[in-house]
Design a protein around this motif. Structure first.
Motif, PDB file in Angstrom:
ATOM      1  N   LEU A   1      35.998  76.645  35.018  1.00  0.00           N
ATOM      2  CA  LEU A   1      36.724  76.739  36.267  1.00  0.00           C
ATOM      3  C   LEU A   1      37.665  75.375  36.342  1.00  0.00           C
ATOM      4  CD1 LEU A   1      37.606  78.280  38.598  1.00  0.00           C
ATOM      5  CD2 LEU A   1      35.881  77.387  39.971  1.00  0.00           C
ATOM      6  N   ALA A   2      36.996  74.348  36.220  1.00  0.00           N
ATOM      7  CA  ALA A   2      37.867  72.987  36.278  1.00  0.00           C
ATOM      8  C   ALA A   2      38.985  73.035  35.380  1.00  0.00           C
ATOM      9  CB  ALA A   2      36.770  71.946  36.228  1.00  0.00           C
ATOM     10  N   GLY A   3      38.796  73.422  34.101  1.00  0.00           N
ATOM     11  CA  GLY A   3      39.518  73.277  32.941  1.00  0.00           C
ATOM     12  C   GLY A   3      40.830  74.229  33.137  1.00  0.00           C
ATOM     13  N   ALA A   4      40.244  75.413  33.779  1.00  0.00           N
ATOM     14  CA  ALA A   4      41.171  76.327  33.992  1.00  0.00           C
ATOM     15  C   ALA A   4      42.125  75.987  35.025  1.00  0.00           C
ATOM     16  CB  ALA A   4      40.601  77.726  34.394  1.00  0.00           C
ATOM     17  N   ARG A   5      41.734  75.486  36.045  1.00  0.00           N
ATOM     18  CA  ARG A   5      42.445  74.888  37.372  1.00  0.00           C
ATOM     19  C   ARG A   5      43.748  74.019  36.931  1.00  0.00           C
ATOM     20  NH1 ARG A   5      37.324  74.222  41.087  1.00  0.00           N
ATOM     21  NH2 ARG A   5      37.473  75.810  42.449  1.00  0.00           N
ATOM     22  N   GLN A   6      43.587  73.160  35.840  1.00  0.00           N
ATOM     23  CA  GLN A   6      44.394  72.106  35.383  1.00  0.00           C
ATOM     24  C   GLN A   6      45.471  72.946  34.495  1.00  0.00           C
ATOM     25  OE1 GLN A   6      42.457  68.976  33.415  1.00  0.00           O
ATOM     26  NE2 GLN A   6      41.748  68.374  34.858  1.00  0.00           N
ATOM     27  N   LEU A   7      45.008  73.826  33.855  1.00  0.00           N
ATOM     28  CA  LEU A   7      45.864  74.753  32.761  1.00  0.00           C
ATOM     29  C   LEU A   7      46.789  75.726  33.537  1.00  0.00           C
ATOM     30  CD1 LEU A   7      43.497  74.967  29.750  1.00  0.00           C
ATOM     31  CD2 LEU A   7      45.438  73.308  30.095  1.00  0.00           C
ATOM     32  N   ILE A   8      46.464  76.183  34.724  1.00  0.00           N
ATOM     33  CA  ILE A   8      47.252  77.584  35.153  1.00  0.00           C
ATOM     34  C   ILE A   8      48.558  76.538  35.802  1.00  0.00           C
ATOM     35  CG2 ILE A   8      45.437  78.886  35.677  1.00  0.00           C
ATOM     36  CD1 ILE A   8      45.657  78.267  38.442  1.00  0.00           C
ATOM     37  N   ARG A   9      48.686  75.499  35.917  1.00  0.00           N
ATOM     38  CA  ARG A   9      49.750  74.848  36.439  1.00  0.00           C
ATOM     39  C   ARG A   9      50.909  74.508  35.382  1.00  0.00           C
ATOM     40  NH1 ARG A   9      48.584  73.646  41.447  1.00  0.00           N
ATOM     41  NH2 ARG A   9      46.263  73.086  41.833  1.00  0.00           N
ATOM     42  N   ASP A  10      50.427  74.837  34.111  1.00  0.00           N
ATOM     43  CA  ASP A  10      51.335  74.547  32.942  1.00  0.00           C
ATOM     44  C   ASP A  10      52.579  75.638  32.950  1.00  0.00           C
ATOM     45  OD1 ASP A  10      52.816  74.576  30.499  1.00  0.00           O
ATOM     46  OD2 ASP A  10      51.132  74.134  29.405  1.00  0.00           O
ATOM     47  N   PRO A  11      53.975  75.506  33.119  1.00  0.00           N
ATOM     48  CA  PRO A  11      54.809  76.396  33.051  1.00  0.00           C
ATOM     49  C   PRO A  11      55.082  77.381  31.864  1.00  0.00           C
ATOM     50  CG  PRO A  11      55.927  74.231  32.926  1.00  0.00           C
ATOM     51  CD  PRO A  11      54.333  73.996  33.240  1.00  0.00           C
TER      52      PRO A  11
END
Length: 115
Positions: A37-47
């Protein structure tokens, strides 16, 4: 148009299989992978992320939390939940939290791509 796809699943064999199956489509580009979840939280902000293929059960939390948090983004990606469990509770919760679709992990690749 190419779809930027983020894969989120805690099982390496699932990530490997999804990547291998979906990278053959000309309209899909795998732009990231996360196993937590932590990794996904960072990556979903990528445009570059247009769609997230999301497992609900992650080792450090629930994919439902990511669905909820993503709604606070100015331009959230679309979410397709890919789960081993097709229960009414999971499906209703995912859709209520903004998921565009819900598929079982046994779904054929063409069905995942079409969704």
């Amino acid at each position: 148009m190419t779809i930027g796809l983020l894969l989120v699943d805690d099982h390496p064999v699932v990530l490997d299989g999804l990547r291998a199956a979906l990278e053959h489509y000309d309209d899909v580009t795998i732009v990231g992978e996360a196993s937590t979840l932590a990794g996904a939280r960072q990556l979903i902000r990528d445009p570059a992320v247009d769609v997230v293929l999301l497992d609900l059960r992650l080792p450090d939390g629930s994919g439902a939390d990511l669905l909820r948090e993503a709604q606070e983004l100015s331009a959230p990606p679309a979410f397709i939940v890919l789960s081993s469990f097709m229960t009414a509770q999971y499906v209703h919760a995912a859709i209520a939290l903004g998921a565009s679709g819900f598929l079982l992990k046994t779904a054929p690749t063409d069905e995942i791509h079409a969704t």
